[in-house]
Design a protein around this motif. Structure first.
Motif, PDB file in Angstrom:
ATOM      1  N   SER A   1      -5.358   1.947   7.759  1.00 42.63           N
ATOM      2  CA  SER A   1      -6.741   1.973   7.296  1.00 42.63           C
ATOM      3  C   SER A   1      -7.467   0.742   7.844  1.00 42.63           C
TER       4      SER A   1
ATOM      5  N   CYS B   1      -6.986  -3.622   7.011  1.00 42.28           N
ATOM      6  CA  CYS B   1      -5.991  -4.513   7.608  1.00 42.28           C
ATOM      7  C   CYS B   1      -6.521  -5.027   8.923  1.00 42.28           C
TER       8      CYS B   1
ATOM      9  N   TYR C   1      -9.186  -7.591   8.800  1.00 46.11           N
ATOM     10  CA  TYR C   1      -8.633  -8.903   8.464  1.00 46.11           C
ATOM     11  C   TYR C   1      -7.952  -9.547   9.660  1.00 46.11           C
TER      12      TYR C   1
ATOM     13  N   CYS D   1     -12.247  -3.067   4.025  1.00 44.23           N
ATOM     14  CA  CYS D   1     -11.711  -2.011   3.157  1.00 44.23           C
ATOM     15  C   CYS D   1     -12.099  -2.204   1.691  1.00 44.23           C
TER      16      CYS D   1
ATOM     17  N   CYS E   1      -2.320  -8.745   2.989  1.00 44.06           N
ATOM     18  CA  CYS E   1      -3.554  -8.520   2.249  1.00 44.06           C
ATOM     19  C   CYS E   1      -3.946  -9.778   1.473  1.00 44.06           C
TER      20      CYS E   1
ATOM     21  N   CYS F   1      -3.255  -0.658  -0.453  1.00 46.71           N
ATOM     22  CA  CYS F   1      -2.935   0.692   0.035  1.00 46.71           C
ATOM     23  C   CYS F   1      -1.545   1.151  -0.353  1.00 46.71           C
TER      24      CYS F   1
ATOM     25  N   SER G   1      -7.985  -0.979  -6.104  1.00 51.83           N
ATOM     26  CA  SER G   1      -8.655  -1.287  -4.841  1.00 51.83           C
ATOM     27  C   SER G   1      -7.842  -0.889  -3.613  1.00 51.83           C
TER      28      SER G   1
ATOM     29  N   GLY H   1      -6.997   0.022  -0.309  1.00 51.29           N
ATOM     30  CA  GLY H   1      -7.916  -0.097   0.818  1.00 51.29           C
ATOM     31  C   GLY H   1      -8.351   1.219   1.424  1.00 51.29           C
ATOM     32  N   LEU H   2      -7.445   2.160   1.466  1.00 45.95           N
ATOM     33  CA  LEU H   2      -7.741   3.369   2.236  1.00 45.95           C
ATOM     34  C   LEU H   2      -8.731   4.284   1.531  1.00 45.95           C
TER      35      LEU H   2
HETATM   36  S1  SF4 Z   1      -6.624  -1.507   4.108  1.00 48.80           S
HETATM   37 FE1  SF4 Z   1      -5.145  -1.512   2.461  1.00 48.80          FE
HETATM   38  S2  SF4 Z   1      -3.388  -2.506   3.235  1.00 48.80           S
HETATM   39 FE2  SF4 Z   1      -5.071  -3.014   4.580  1.00 48.80          FE
HETATM   40  S3  SF4 Z   1      -5.895  -4.940   3.861  1.00 48.80           S
HETATM   41 FE3  SF4 Z   1      -6.999  -3.286   2.832  1.00 48.80          FE
HETATM   42  S4  SF4 Z   1      -5.782  -2.959   0.963  1.00 48.80           S
HETATM   43 FE4  SF4 Z   1      -4.524  -4.132   2.314  1.00 48.80          FE
END
Ligand code: SF4
Ligand code: SF4
Lengths: 459, 456
Positions: free
Chosen positions: A46, A49, A52, B42, B67, B128, B157, B159-160
């Motif tokens: 997703s 990540c 970031y 996200c 994360c 996620c 929360s 992320g996906l």
């Molecule tokens: S997309 Fe999901 S796994 Fe990636 S940083 Fe966000 S919460 Fe963490």
């Protein structure tokens, strides 16, 4: 007191990490992938990540960092991410037209179990990968290893996908530089070139993440190892891998795949480690070490001799990645300093810890090592018995401030200073820079703390 | 490799609008295209941004290490007291946790941390992977909450589930569980909560001071320099003042429904919007004395500000600006603030704007202005070149792109170091814009050897 919440009473913790001394695999893979010319790193997961990872690399290098994402949504987590990745590949080659897409996974795509080779094959048979273009991959679940593991995995993928033996050996030495700065990579190449040796370095982020300001935005900067060169690595006379944790896997894979013999060395940080690197280059390419390099070595030695009185007996705390810590600890011991506390967040194993113990066997008093550990614990040690100098990434600055200890930034990430991407700390010249940093930190402190009577002009 | 022709994904064509060239019909709040180099983040990121400034709470990220690391103290949300929010706590999930579940580990981690730090509440962020392995966060939190006698609140929360906007919503839901659990005695009839300000560079202190000068009591900061006890009694306030369209609107709505607290939307950026915010509050309470005081306040502030601003305006007149920010509400204020400095906005976009937001933007911008949703570096650099931009306003990922192109940059995101809110902030903003736009360094840019530089 920013870290006023750190207590000096140390309790065994096993369910969590506080102020971690590592980060996750994909960022290492992304960094390595940026060291291929014309490569677009791709995060299969997703979009958080990847946002970031890009931000973190951007902050460290102060350069634009490109990468793409499969942009998973909930659907993908139920049905798998195949459709997303196929669409990504299609879109990317149509619009951005990179030479290669380097896909790494995230915790999410790992957990739902996407089969990347199968998806990439499908993309190829469906004609989504244009002639002469490539999609490579590696698996980077962050619940295993750390950012170093991710770097190692992506570097190994370069061998798995590209290296081939073309029937005869070229007089070329492969260099795998480890998870180091673009400046370090450049310095290693410079040393080899000074010895008249042709090299192929992979990955190579010099001229990618330390590029010039030109008034233009280049999505794919000039630097990076080319696909052509990566293919040729299979026909080189040998490989020198610097740093077993970041570079060992790729070197061994190349040995197995194409019978290119490999030597796995410490990162060339400090005198002895650089000696070993130069010596290995000399043996492998069967050349002589030119005077110019001996001269640099002599200069480095000169600094050590001139200033050795200031190094003696200084207690140092180190936080960082295993390859860096190992090389730094050896270097510090060799100049009579005492690395007494060492922490890495990377689960580097018992052998690593043993190696550190051996290196520091002569250091008086108790040497504390935690693998994997975090900075909270590191700070607690310091609260119990302080050190004279701290070496680590930017996050160490909280501790340096709270405990009022001189601090040198080294490693990843450095979010608050420039220089690391331009000036190396490997090789003899890099060693000289490191010595200068250590001395500046120690002597500035001495000046600051001196009474009027003790305050000296000449040091 | 360089691209001279405009590079736009066909699928994205409708997310880019040029004012005056076609009827306004922008597409937005779409999922980012797979393969696009989106600048978006996200759900988790959204939740983290909103809740993180609550300084006396424990913020535990339940998930693999990354994360947590990437959100470790990267935003300058200041606290006047505790600093617990600036540490990074992660359950650092390992392979075996992913296989067997992470609930036990979470339970242990919470226990250890609460014992060690004695926080006023704990927020547990789901990532996620926690969503996928199916840990029952709710149950673990309930258990710990009962045992430790503090609120332990799960933040859904993963992320996906979407972009930052869904994260704001998850954060609001978490906050709403706290609201209404505290005493509301002794709260003034002239009282409000500040929603959607995160006290970057100490901004909320400035805003609180304005309200104080007007005779208004601030019950809770949500969430800049926030405290759990204040949030618990936030339902005792008479008004919610909501800044930053996306992030805390949901909370305001929930509080309105349940506690009948009305809200007004404000912005503290720029002269008009700042003044308007204060007038709106004064008018809401309708107290003539307060209205007088407010007028007085604005007048005093402007008397100092205007002459100062003029200097900068002279130099900046006619310069062109591009804006790319997280939420588009901020963009409105920026467009207006830049106009105050005599500058022209030639491109404006956001990661997560709504259709209404974009419609409003199209209203207030000049013809030819590019309005864009969820863009990428290639598009951005195209727009900058095409429009001959002098100033780019954006976030961390945009900064080096602007610099590479030889364009001034101002961080209007969560990483900014200088307070930009309030009247004082407007002056800071003018100074910052001036310093970067007129910097002599741009004379070194190969394609740009002329150009005027600082003289104020
Ligand atoms: S997309 Fe999901 S796994 Fe990636 S940083 Fe966000 S919460 Fe963490
Ligand atoms: S989910 Fe995994 S890959 Fe993504 S940021 Fe977190 S640790 Fe890193």
């Amino acid at each position: 007191m920013l870290l006023k919440h750190t207590t000096d009473e140390i309790k065994e913790r096993n369910a969590l990490s506080v102020n971690p001394a590592k980060t996750c695999q994909p960022i290492g893979a992304m960094y390595a992938a940026l060291g291929i010319h014309g490569c677009l790193p791709h995060s299969h997961g997703s979009q958080g990540c990847y946002a970031y990872h890009r931000s973190a690399l951007t902050r460290h290098y102060k350069e634009p960092v490109i990468a793409a994402t499969s942009a998973f949504t909930e659907g993908a987590s139920v049905f798998g991410g195949q459709a997303n990745l196929l669409q990504s590949i299609d879109n990317i080659f149509t619009v951005y037209n990179p030479a290669v897409i380097a896909v790494h996974t995230t915790c999410l795509s790992e957990t739902i179990g996407d089969d990347l080779p199968q998806i990439i094959n499908k993309a190829r048979t469906e004609g989504k990968i244009p002639e002469g273009k490539y999609v490579i991959h590696t698996n980077t679940p962050s619940y295993v290893g750390s950012h170093v593991t991710g770097f190692s995995n992506m570097t190994r993928a370069m061998v798995d996908y590209f290296s081939e033996y073309n029937g005869s050996k070229n007089k070329i030495v492969n260099l795998i530089p480890g998870f180091v700065e673009p400046s370090d990579m450049e310095e290693m190449k410079r040393l080899a070139a000074a010895m008249g040796i042709k090299t192929i370095m992979f990955p190579d982020t010099s001229k990618v993440l330390n590029g010039p300001m030109t008034g233009k935005y280049k999505m794919f900067p000039d630097g990076g190892v080319t696909i052509e060169e990566l293919k040729m690595t299979g026909s080189s006379i040998g490989t020198i891998a610097l740093g077993p944790f970041a570079s060992g896997a790729a070197a061994k894979a190349l040995d197995v795949k194409c019978k290119v013999r490999c030597e796995i060395l410490d990162l060339p940080i400090g005198l002895h480690a650089t000696d070993a690197f130069i010596d290995q280059l000399r043996c492998m390419a069967n050349v002589n070490v030119p005077d110019s390099i001996n001269f640099e070595r002599g200069q480095m030695l000169d600094i050590i001799a001139d200033m050795h009185q200031y190094f003696y007996g200084k207690r140092v705390g180190l936080v960082g990645d295993p390859d860096q810590i190992l090389a730094l600890a050896k270097f510090l011991v060799s100049i009579d300093m005492q690395p007494v506390y060492m922490v890495t967040g990377t689960p580097a194993g018992k052998k690593f810890e043993q190696d550190l113990r051996e290196i520091t066997a002569e250091v008086p008093g108790e040497v504390k090592i935690k693998v994997p550990g975090d900075m909270f614990l590191f700070h607690q040690w310091i609260k119990n018995e302080p050190v004279d100098l701290l070496i680590g990434n930017t996050y160490v600055k909280y501790i340096a401030r709270d405990e009022d200890i001189p601090f040198i930034r080294h490693g990843f990430p450095i979010l608050d200073r420039v220089g690391h991407s331009y000036f190396p700390t490997v090789g003899y010249r890099g060693g000289m820079r490191l010595l200068e940093k250590i001395l500046n930190a120690l002597l500035d402190r001495k000046d600051r703390d001196a009474t009027d009577i003790e305050f000296e002009l000449v040091m | 490799m360089e691209t001279s022709t405009p590079v736009i994904f066909e699928e994205r064509e409708n997310q880019i609008h040029r004012k005056g060239e076609s009827p306004f019909n922008i597409d937005c709040n779409r999922d980012s295209l797979a393969g696009a180099i989106s600048q978006r983040a996200c759900v988790f990121c959204g939740s983290r941004v909103v809740l993180y400034p609550i300084a006396d709470a424990l913020h535990l990220v339940h998930g693999p290490i990354g994360c947590a690391v990437y959100t470790w103290d990267i935003r300058g949300a200041l606290s006047s007291g505790p600093e617990l929010h600036r540490l990074s706590f992660s359950t650092d999930l390992q392979e075996k946790d992913v296989i067997f579940g992470g609930e036990k580990k979470l339970y242990k981690a919470l226990n250890e941390l609460i014992d060690l730090h004695g926080p006023k509440a704990a927020f547990v962020y789901s990532t996620c992977i926690v969503g996928i392995i199916g840990d029952d966060l709710e149950a673990v939190c309930r258990k710990v909450s009962a045992e430790k006698k503090i609120p332990v609140i799960p933040v859904q929360s993963e992320g996906l589930k979407g972009n930052k906007r869904e994260g704001y919503n998850a954060a609001c839901k978490a906050l709403f569980r706290l609201v209404g659990t505290g005493e509301t005695d002794n709260i003034s009839p002239y009282s409000l909560n500040i929603l959607g300000d995160f006290n970057l560079a100490g901004e909320i202190w400035l805003i609180r001071d304005y309200f104080k000068r007007m005779g208004v009591e601030v019950v809770a900061n949500i969430t800049g320099d926030g405290r759990i006890a204040d949030i618990k009694r936030a339902h005792g306030a008479k008004l919610n003042v909501v800044q930053c369209s996306g992030s805390t609107m949901d909370l305001a709505n929930m509080m309105e429904e349940t506690y009948g607290i009305p809200h007004i939307r404000v912005s503290y950026f720029g002269v008009e919007d700042m003044a308007q915010a204060l007038y709106d509050v004064a008018n809401y309470f309708g107290d003539s004395q307060m209205i007088e005081k407010t007028k007085e306040l604005v007048k005093d502030e402007l008397k100092v500000l205007y002459p100062e601003l003029k200097k900068y305006k002279k130099a900046l007149e006619g310069k062109k600006a591009a804006i790319y920010v997280g939420g588009s509400f901020k963009a409105f204020s920026l467009v207006k603030a830049l106009r105050h400095l005599g500058m022209k906005v030639v491109m404006v976009g956001s990661q997560t704007g709504t259709k209404e937001d974009y419609a409003e933007l199209e209203q207030i911008t000049d013809p030819g202005t590019i309005i864009v949703d969820d863009t990428n570096p290639l598009e951005l650099s195209q727009f900058i070149k095409e429009k001959g931009v002098d100033l780019f306003i954006g976030g961390v990922k945009e900064r080096p792109i602007a610099y590479k192109l030889g364009v001034g940059f101002c961080d209007h995101n969560h990483e900014r170091k200088i307070g930009l809110e309030g009247f004082e902030g407007m002056l800071n903003f003018a100074k910052e814009v001036y310093n970067t736009v007129m910097s002599p360094v741009w004379r070194f840019v190969p394609r740009n050897t002329t150009g005027d530089v600082k003289n104020v």
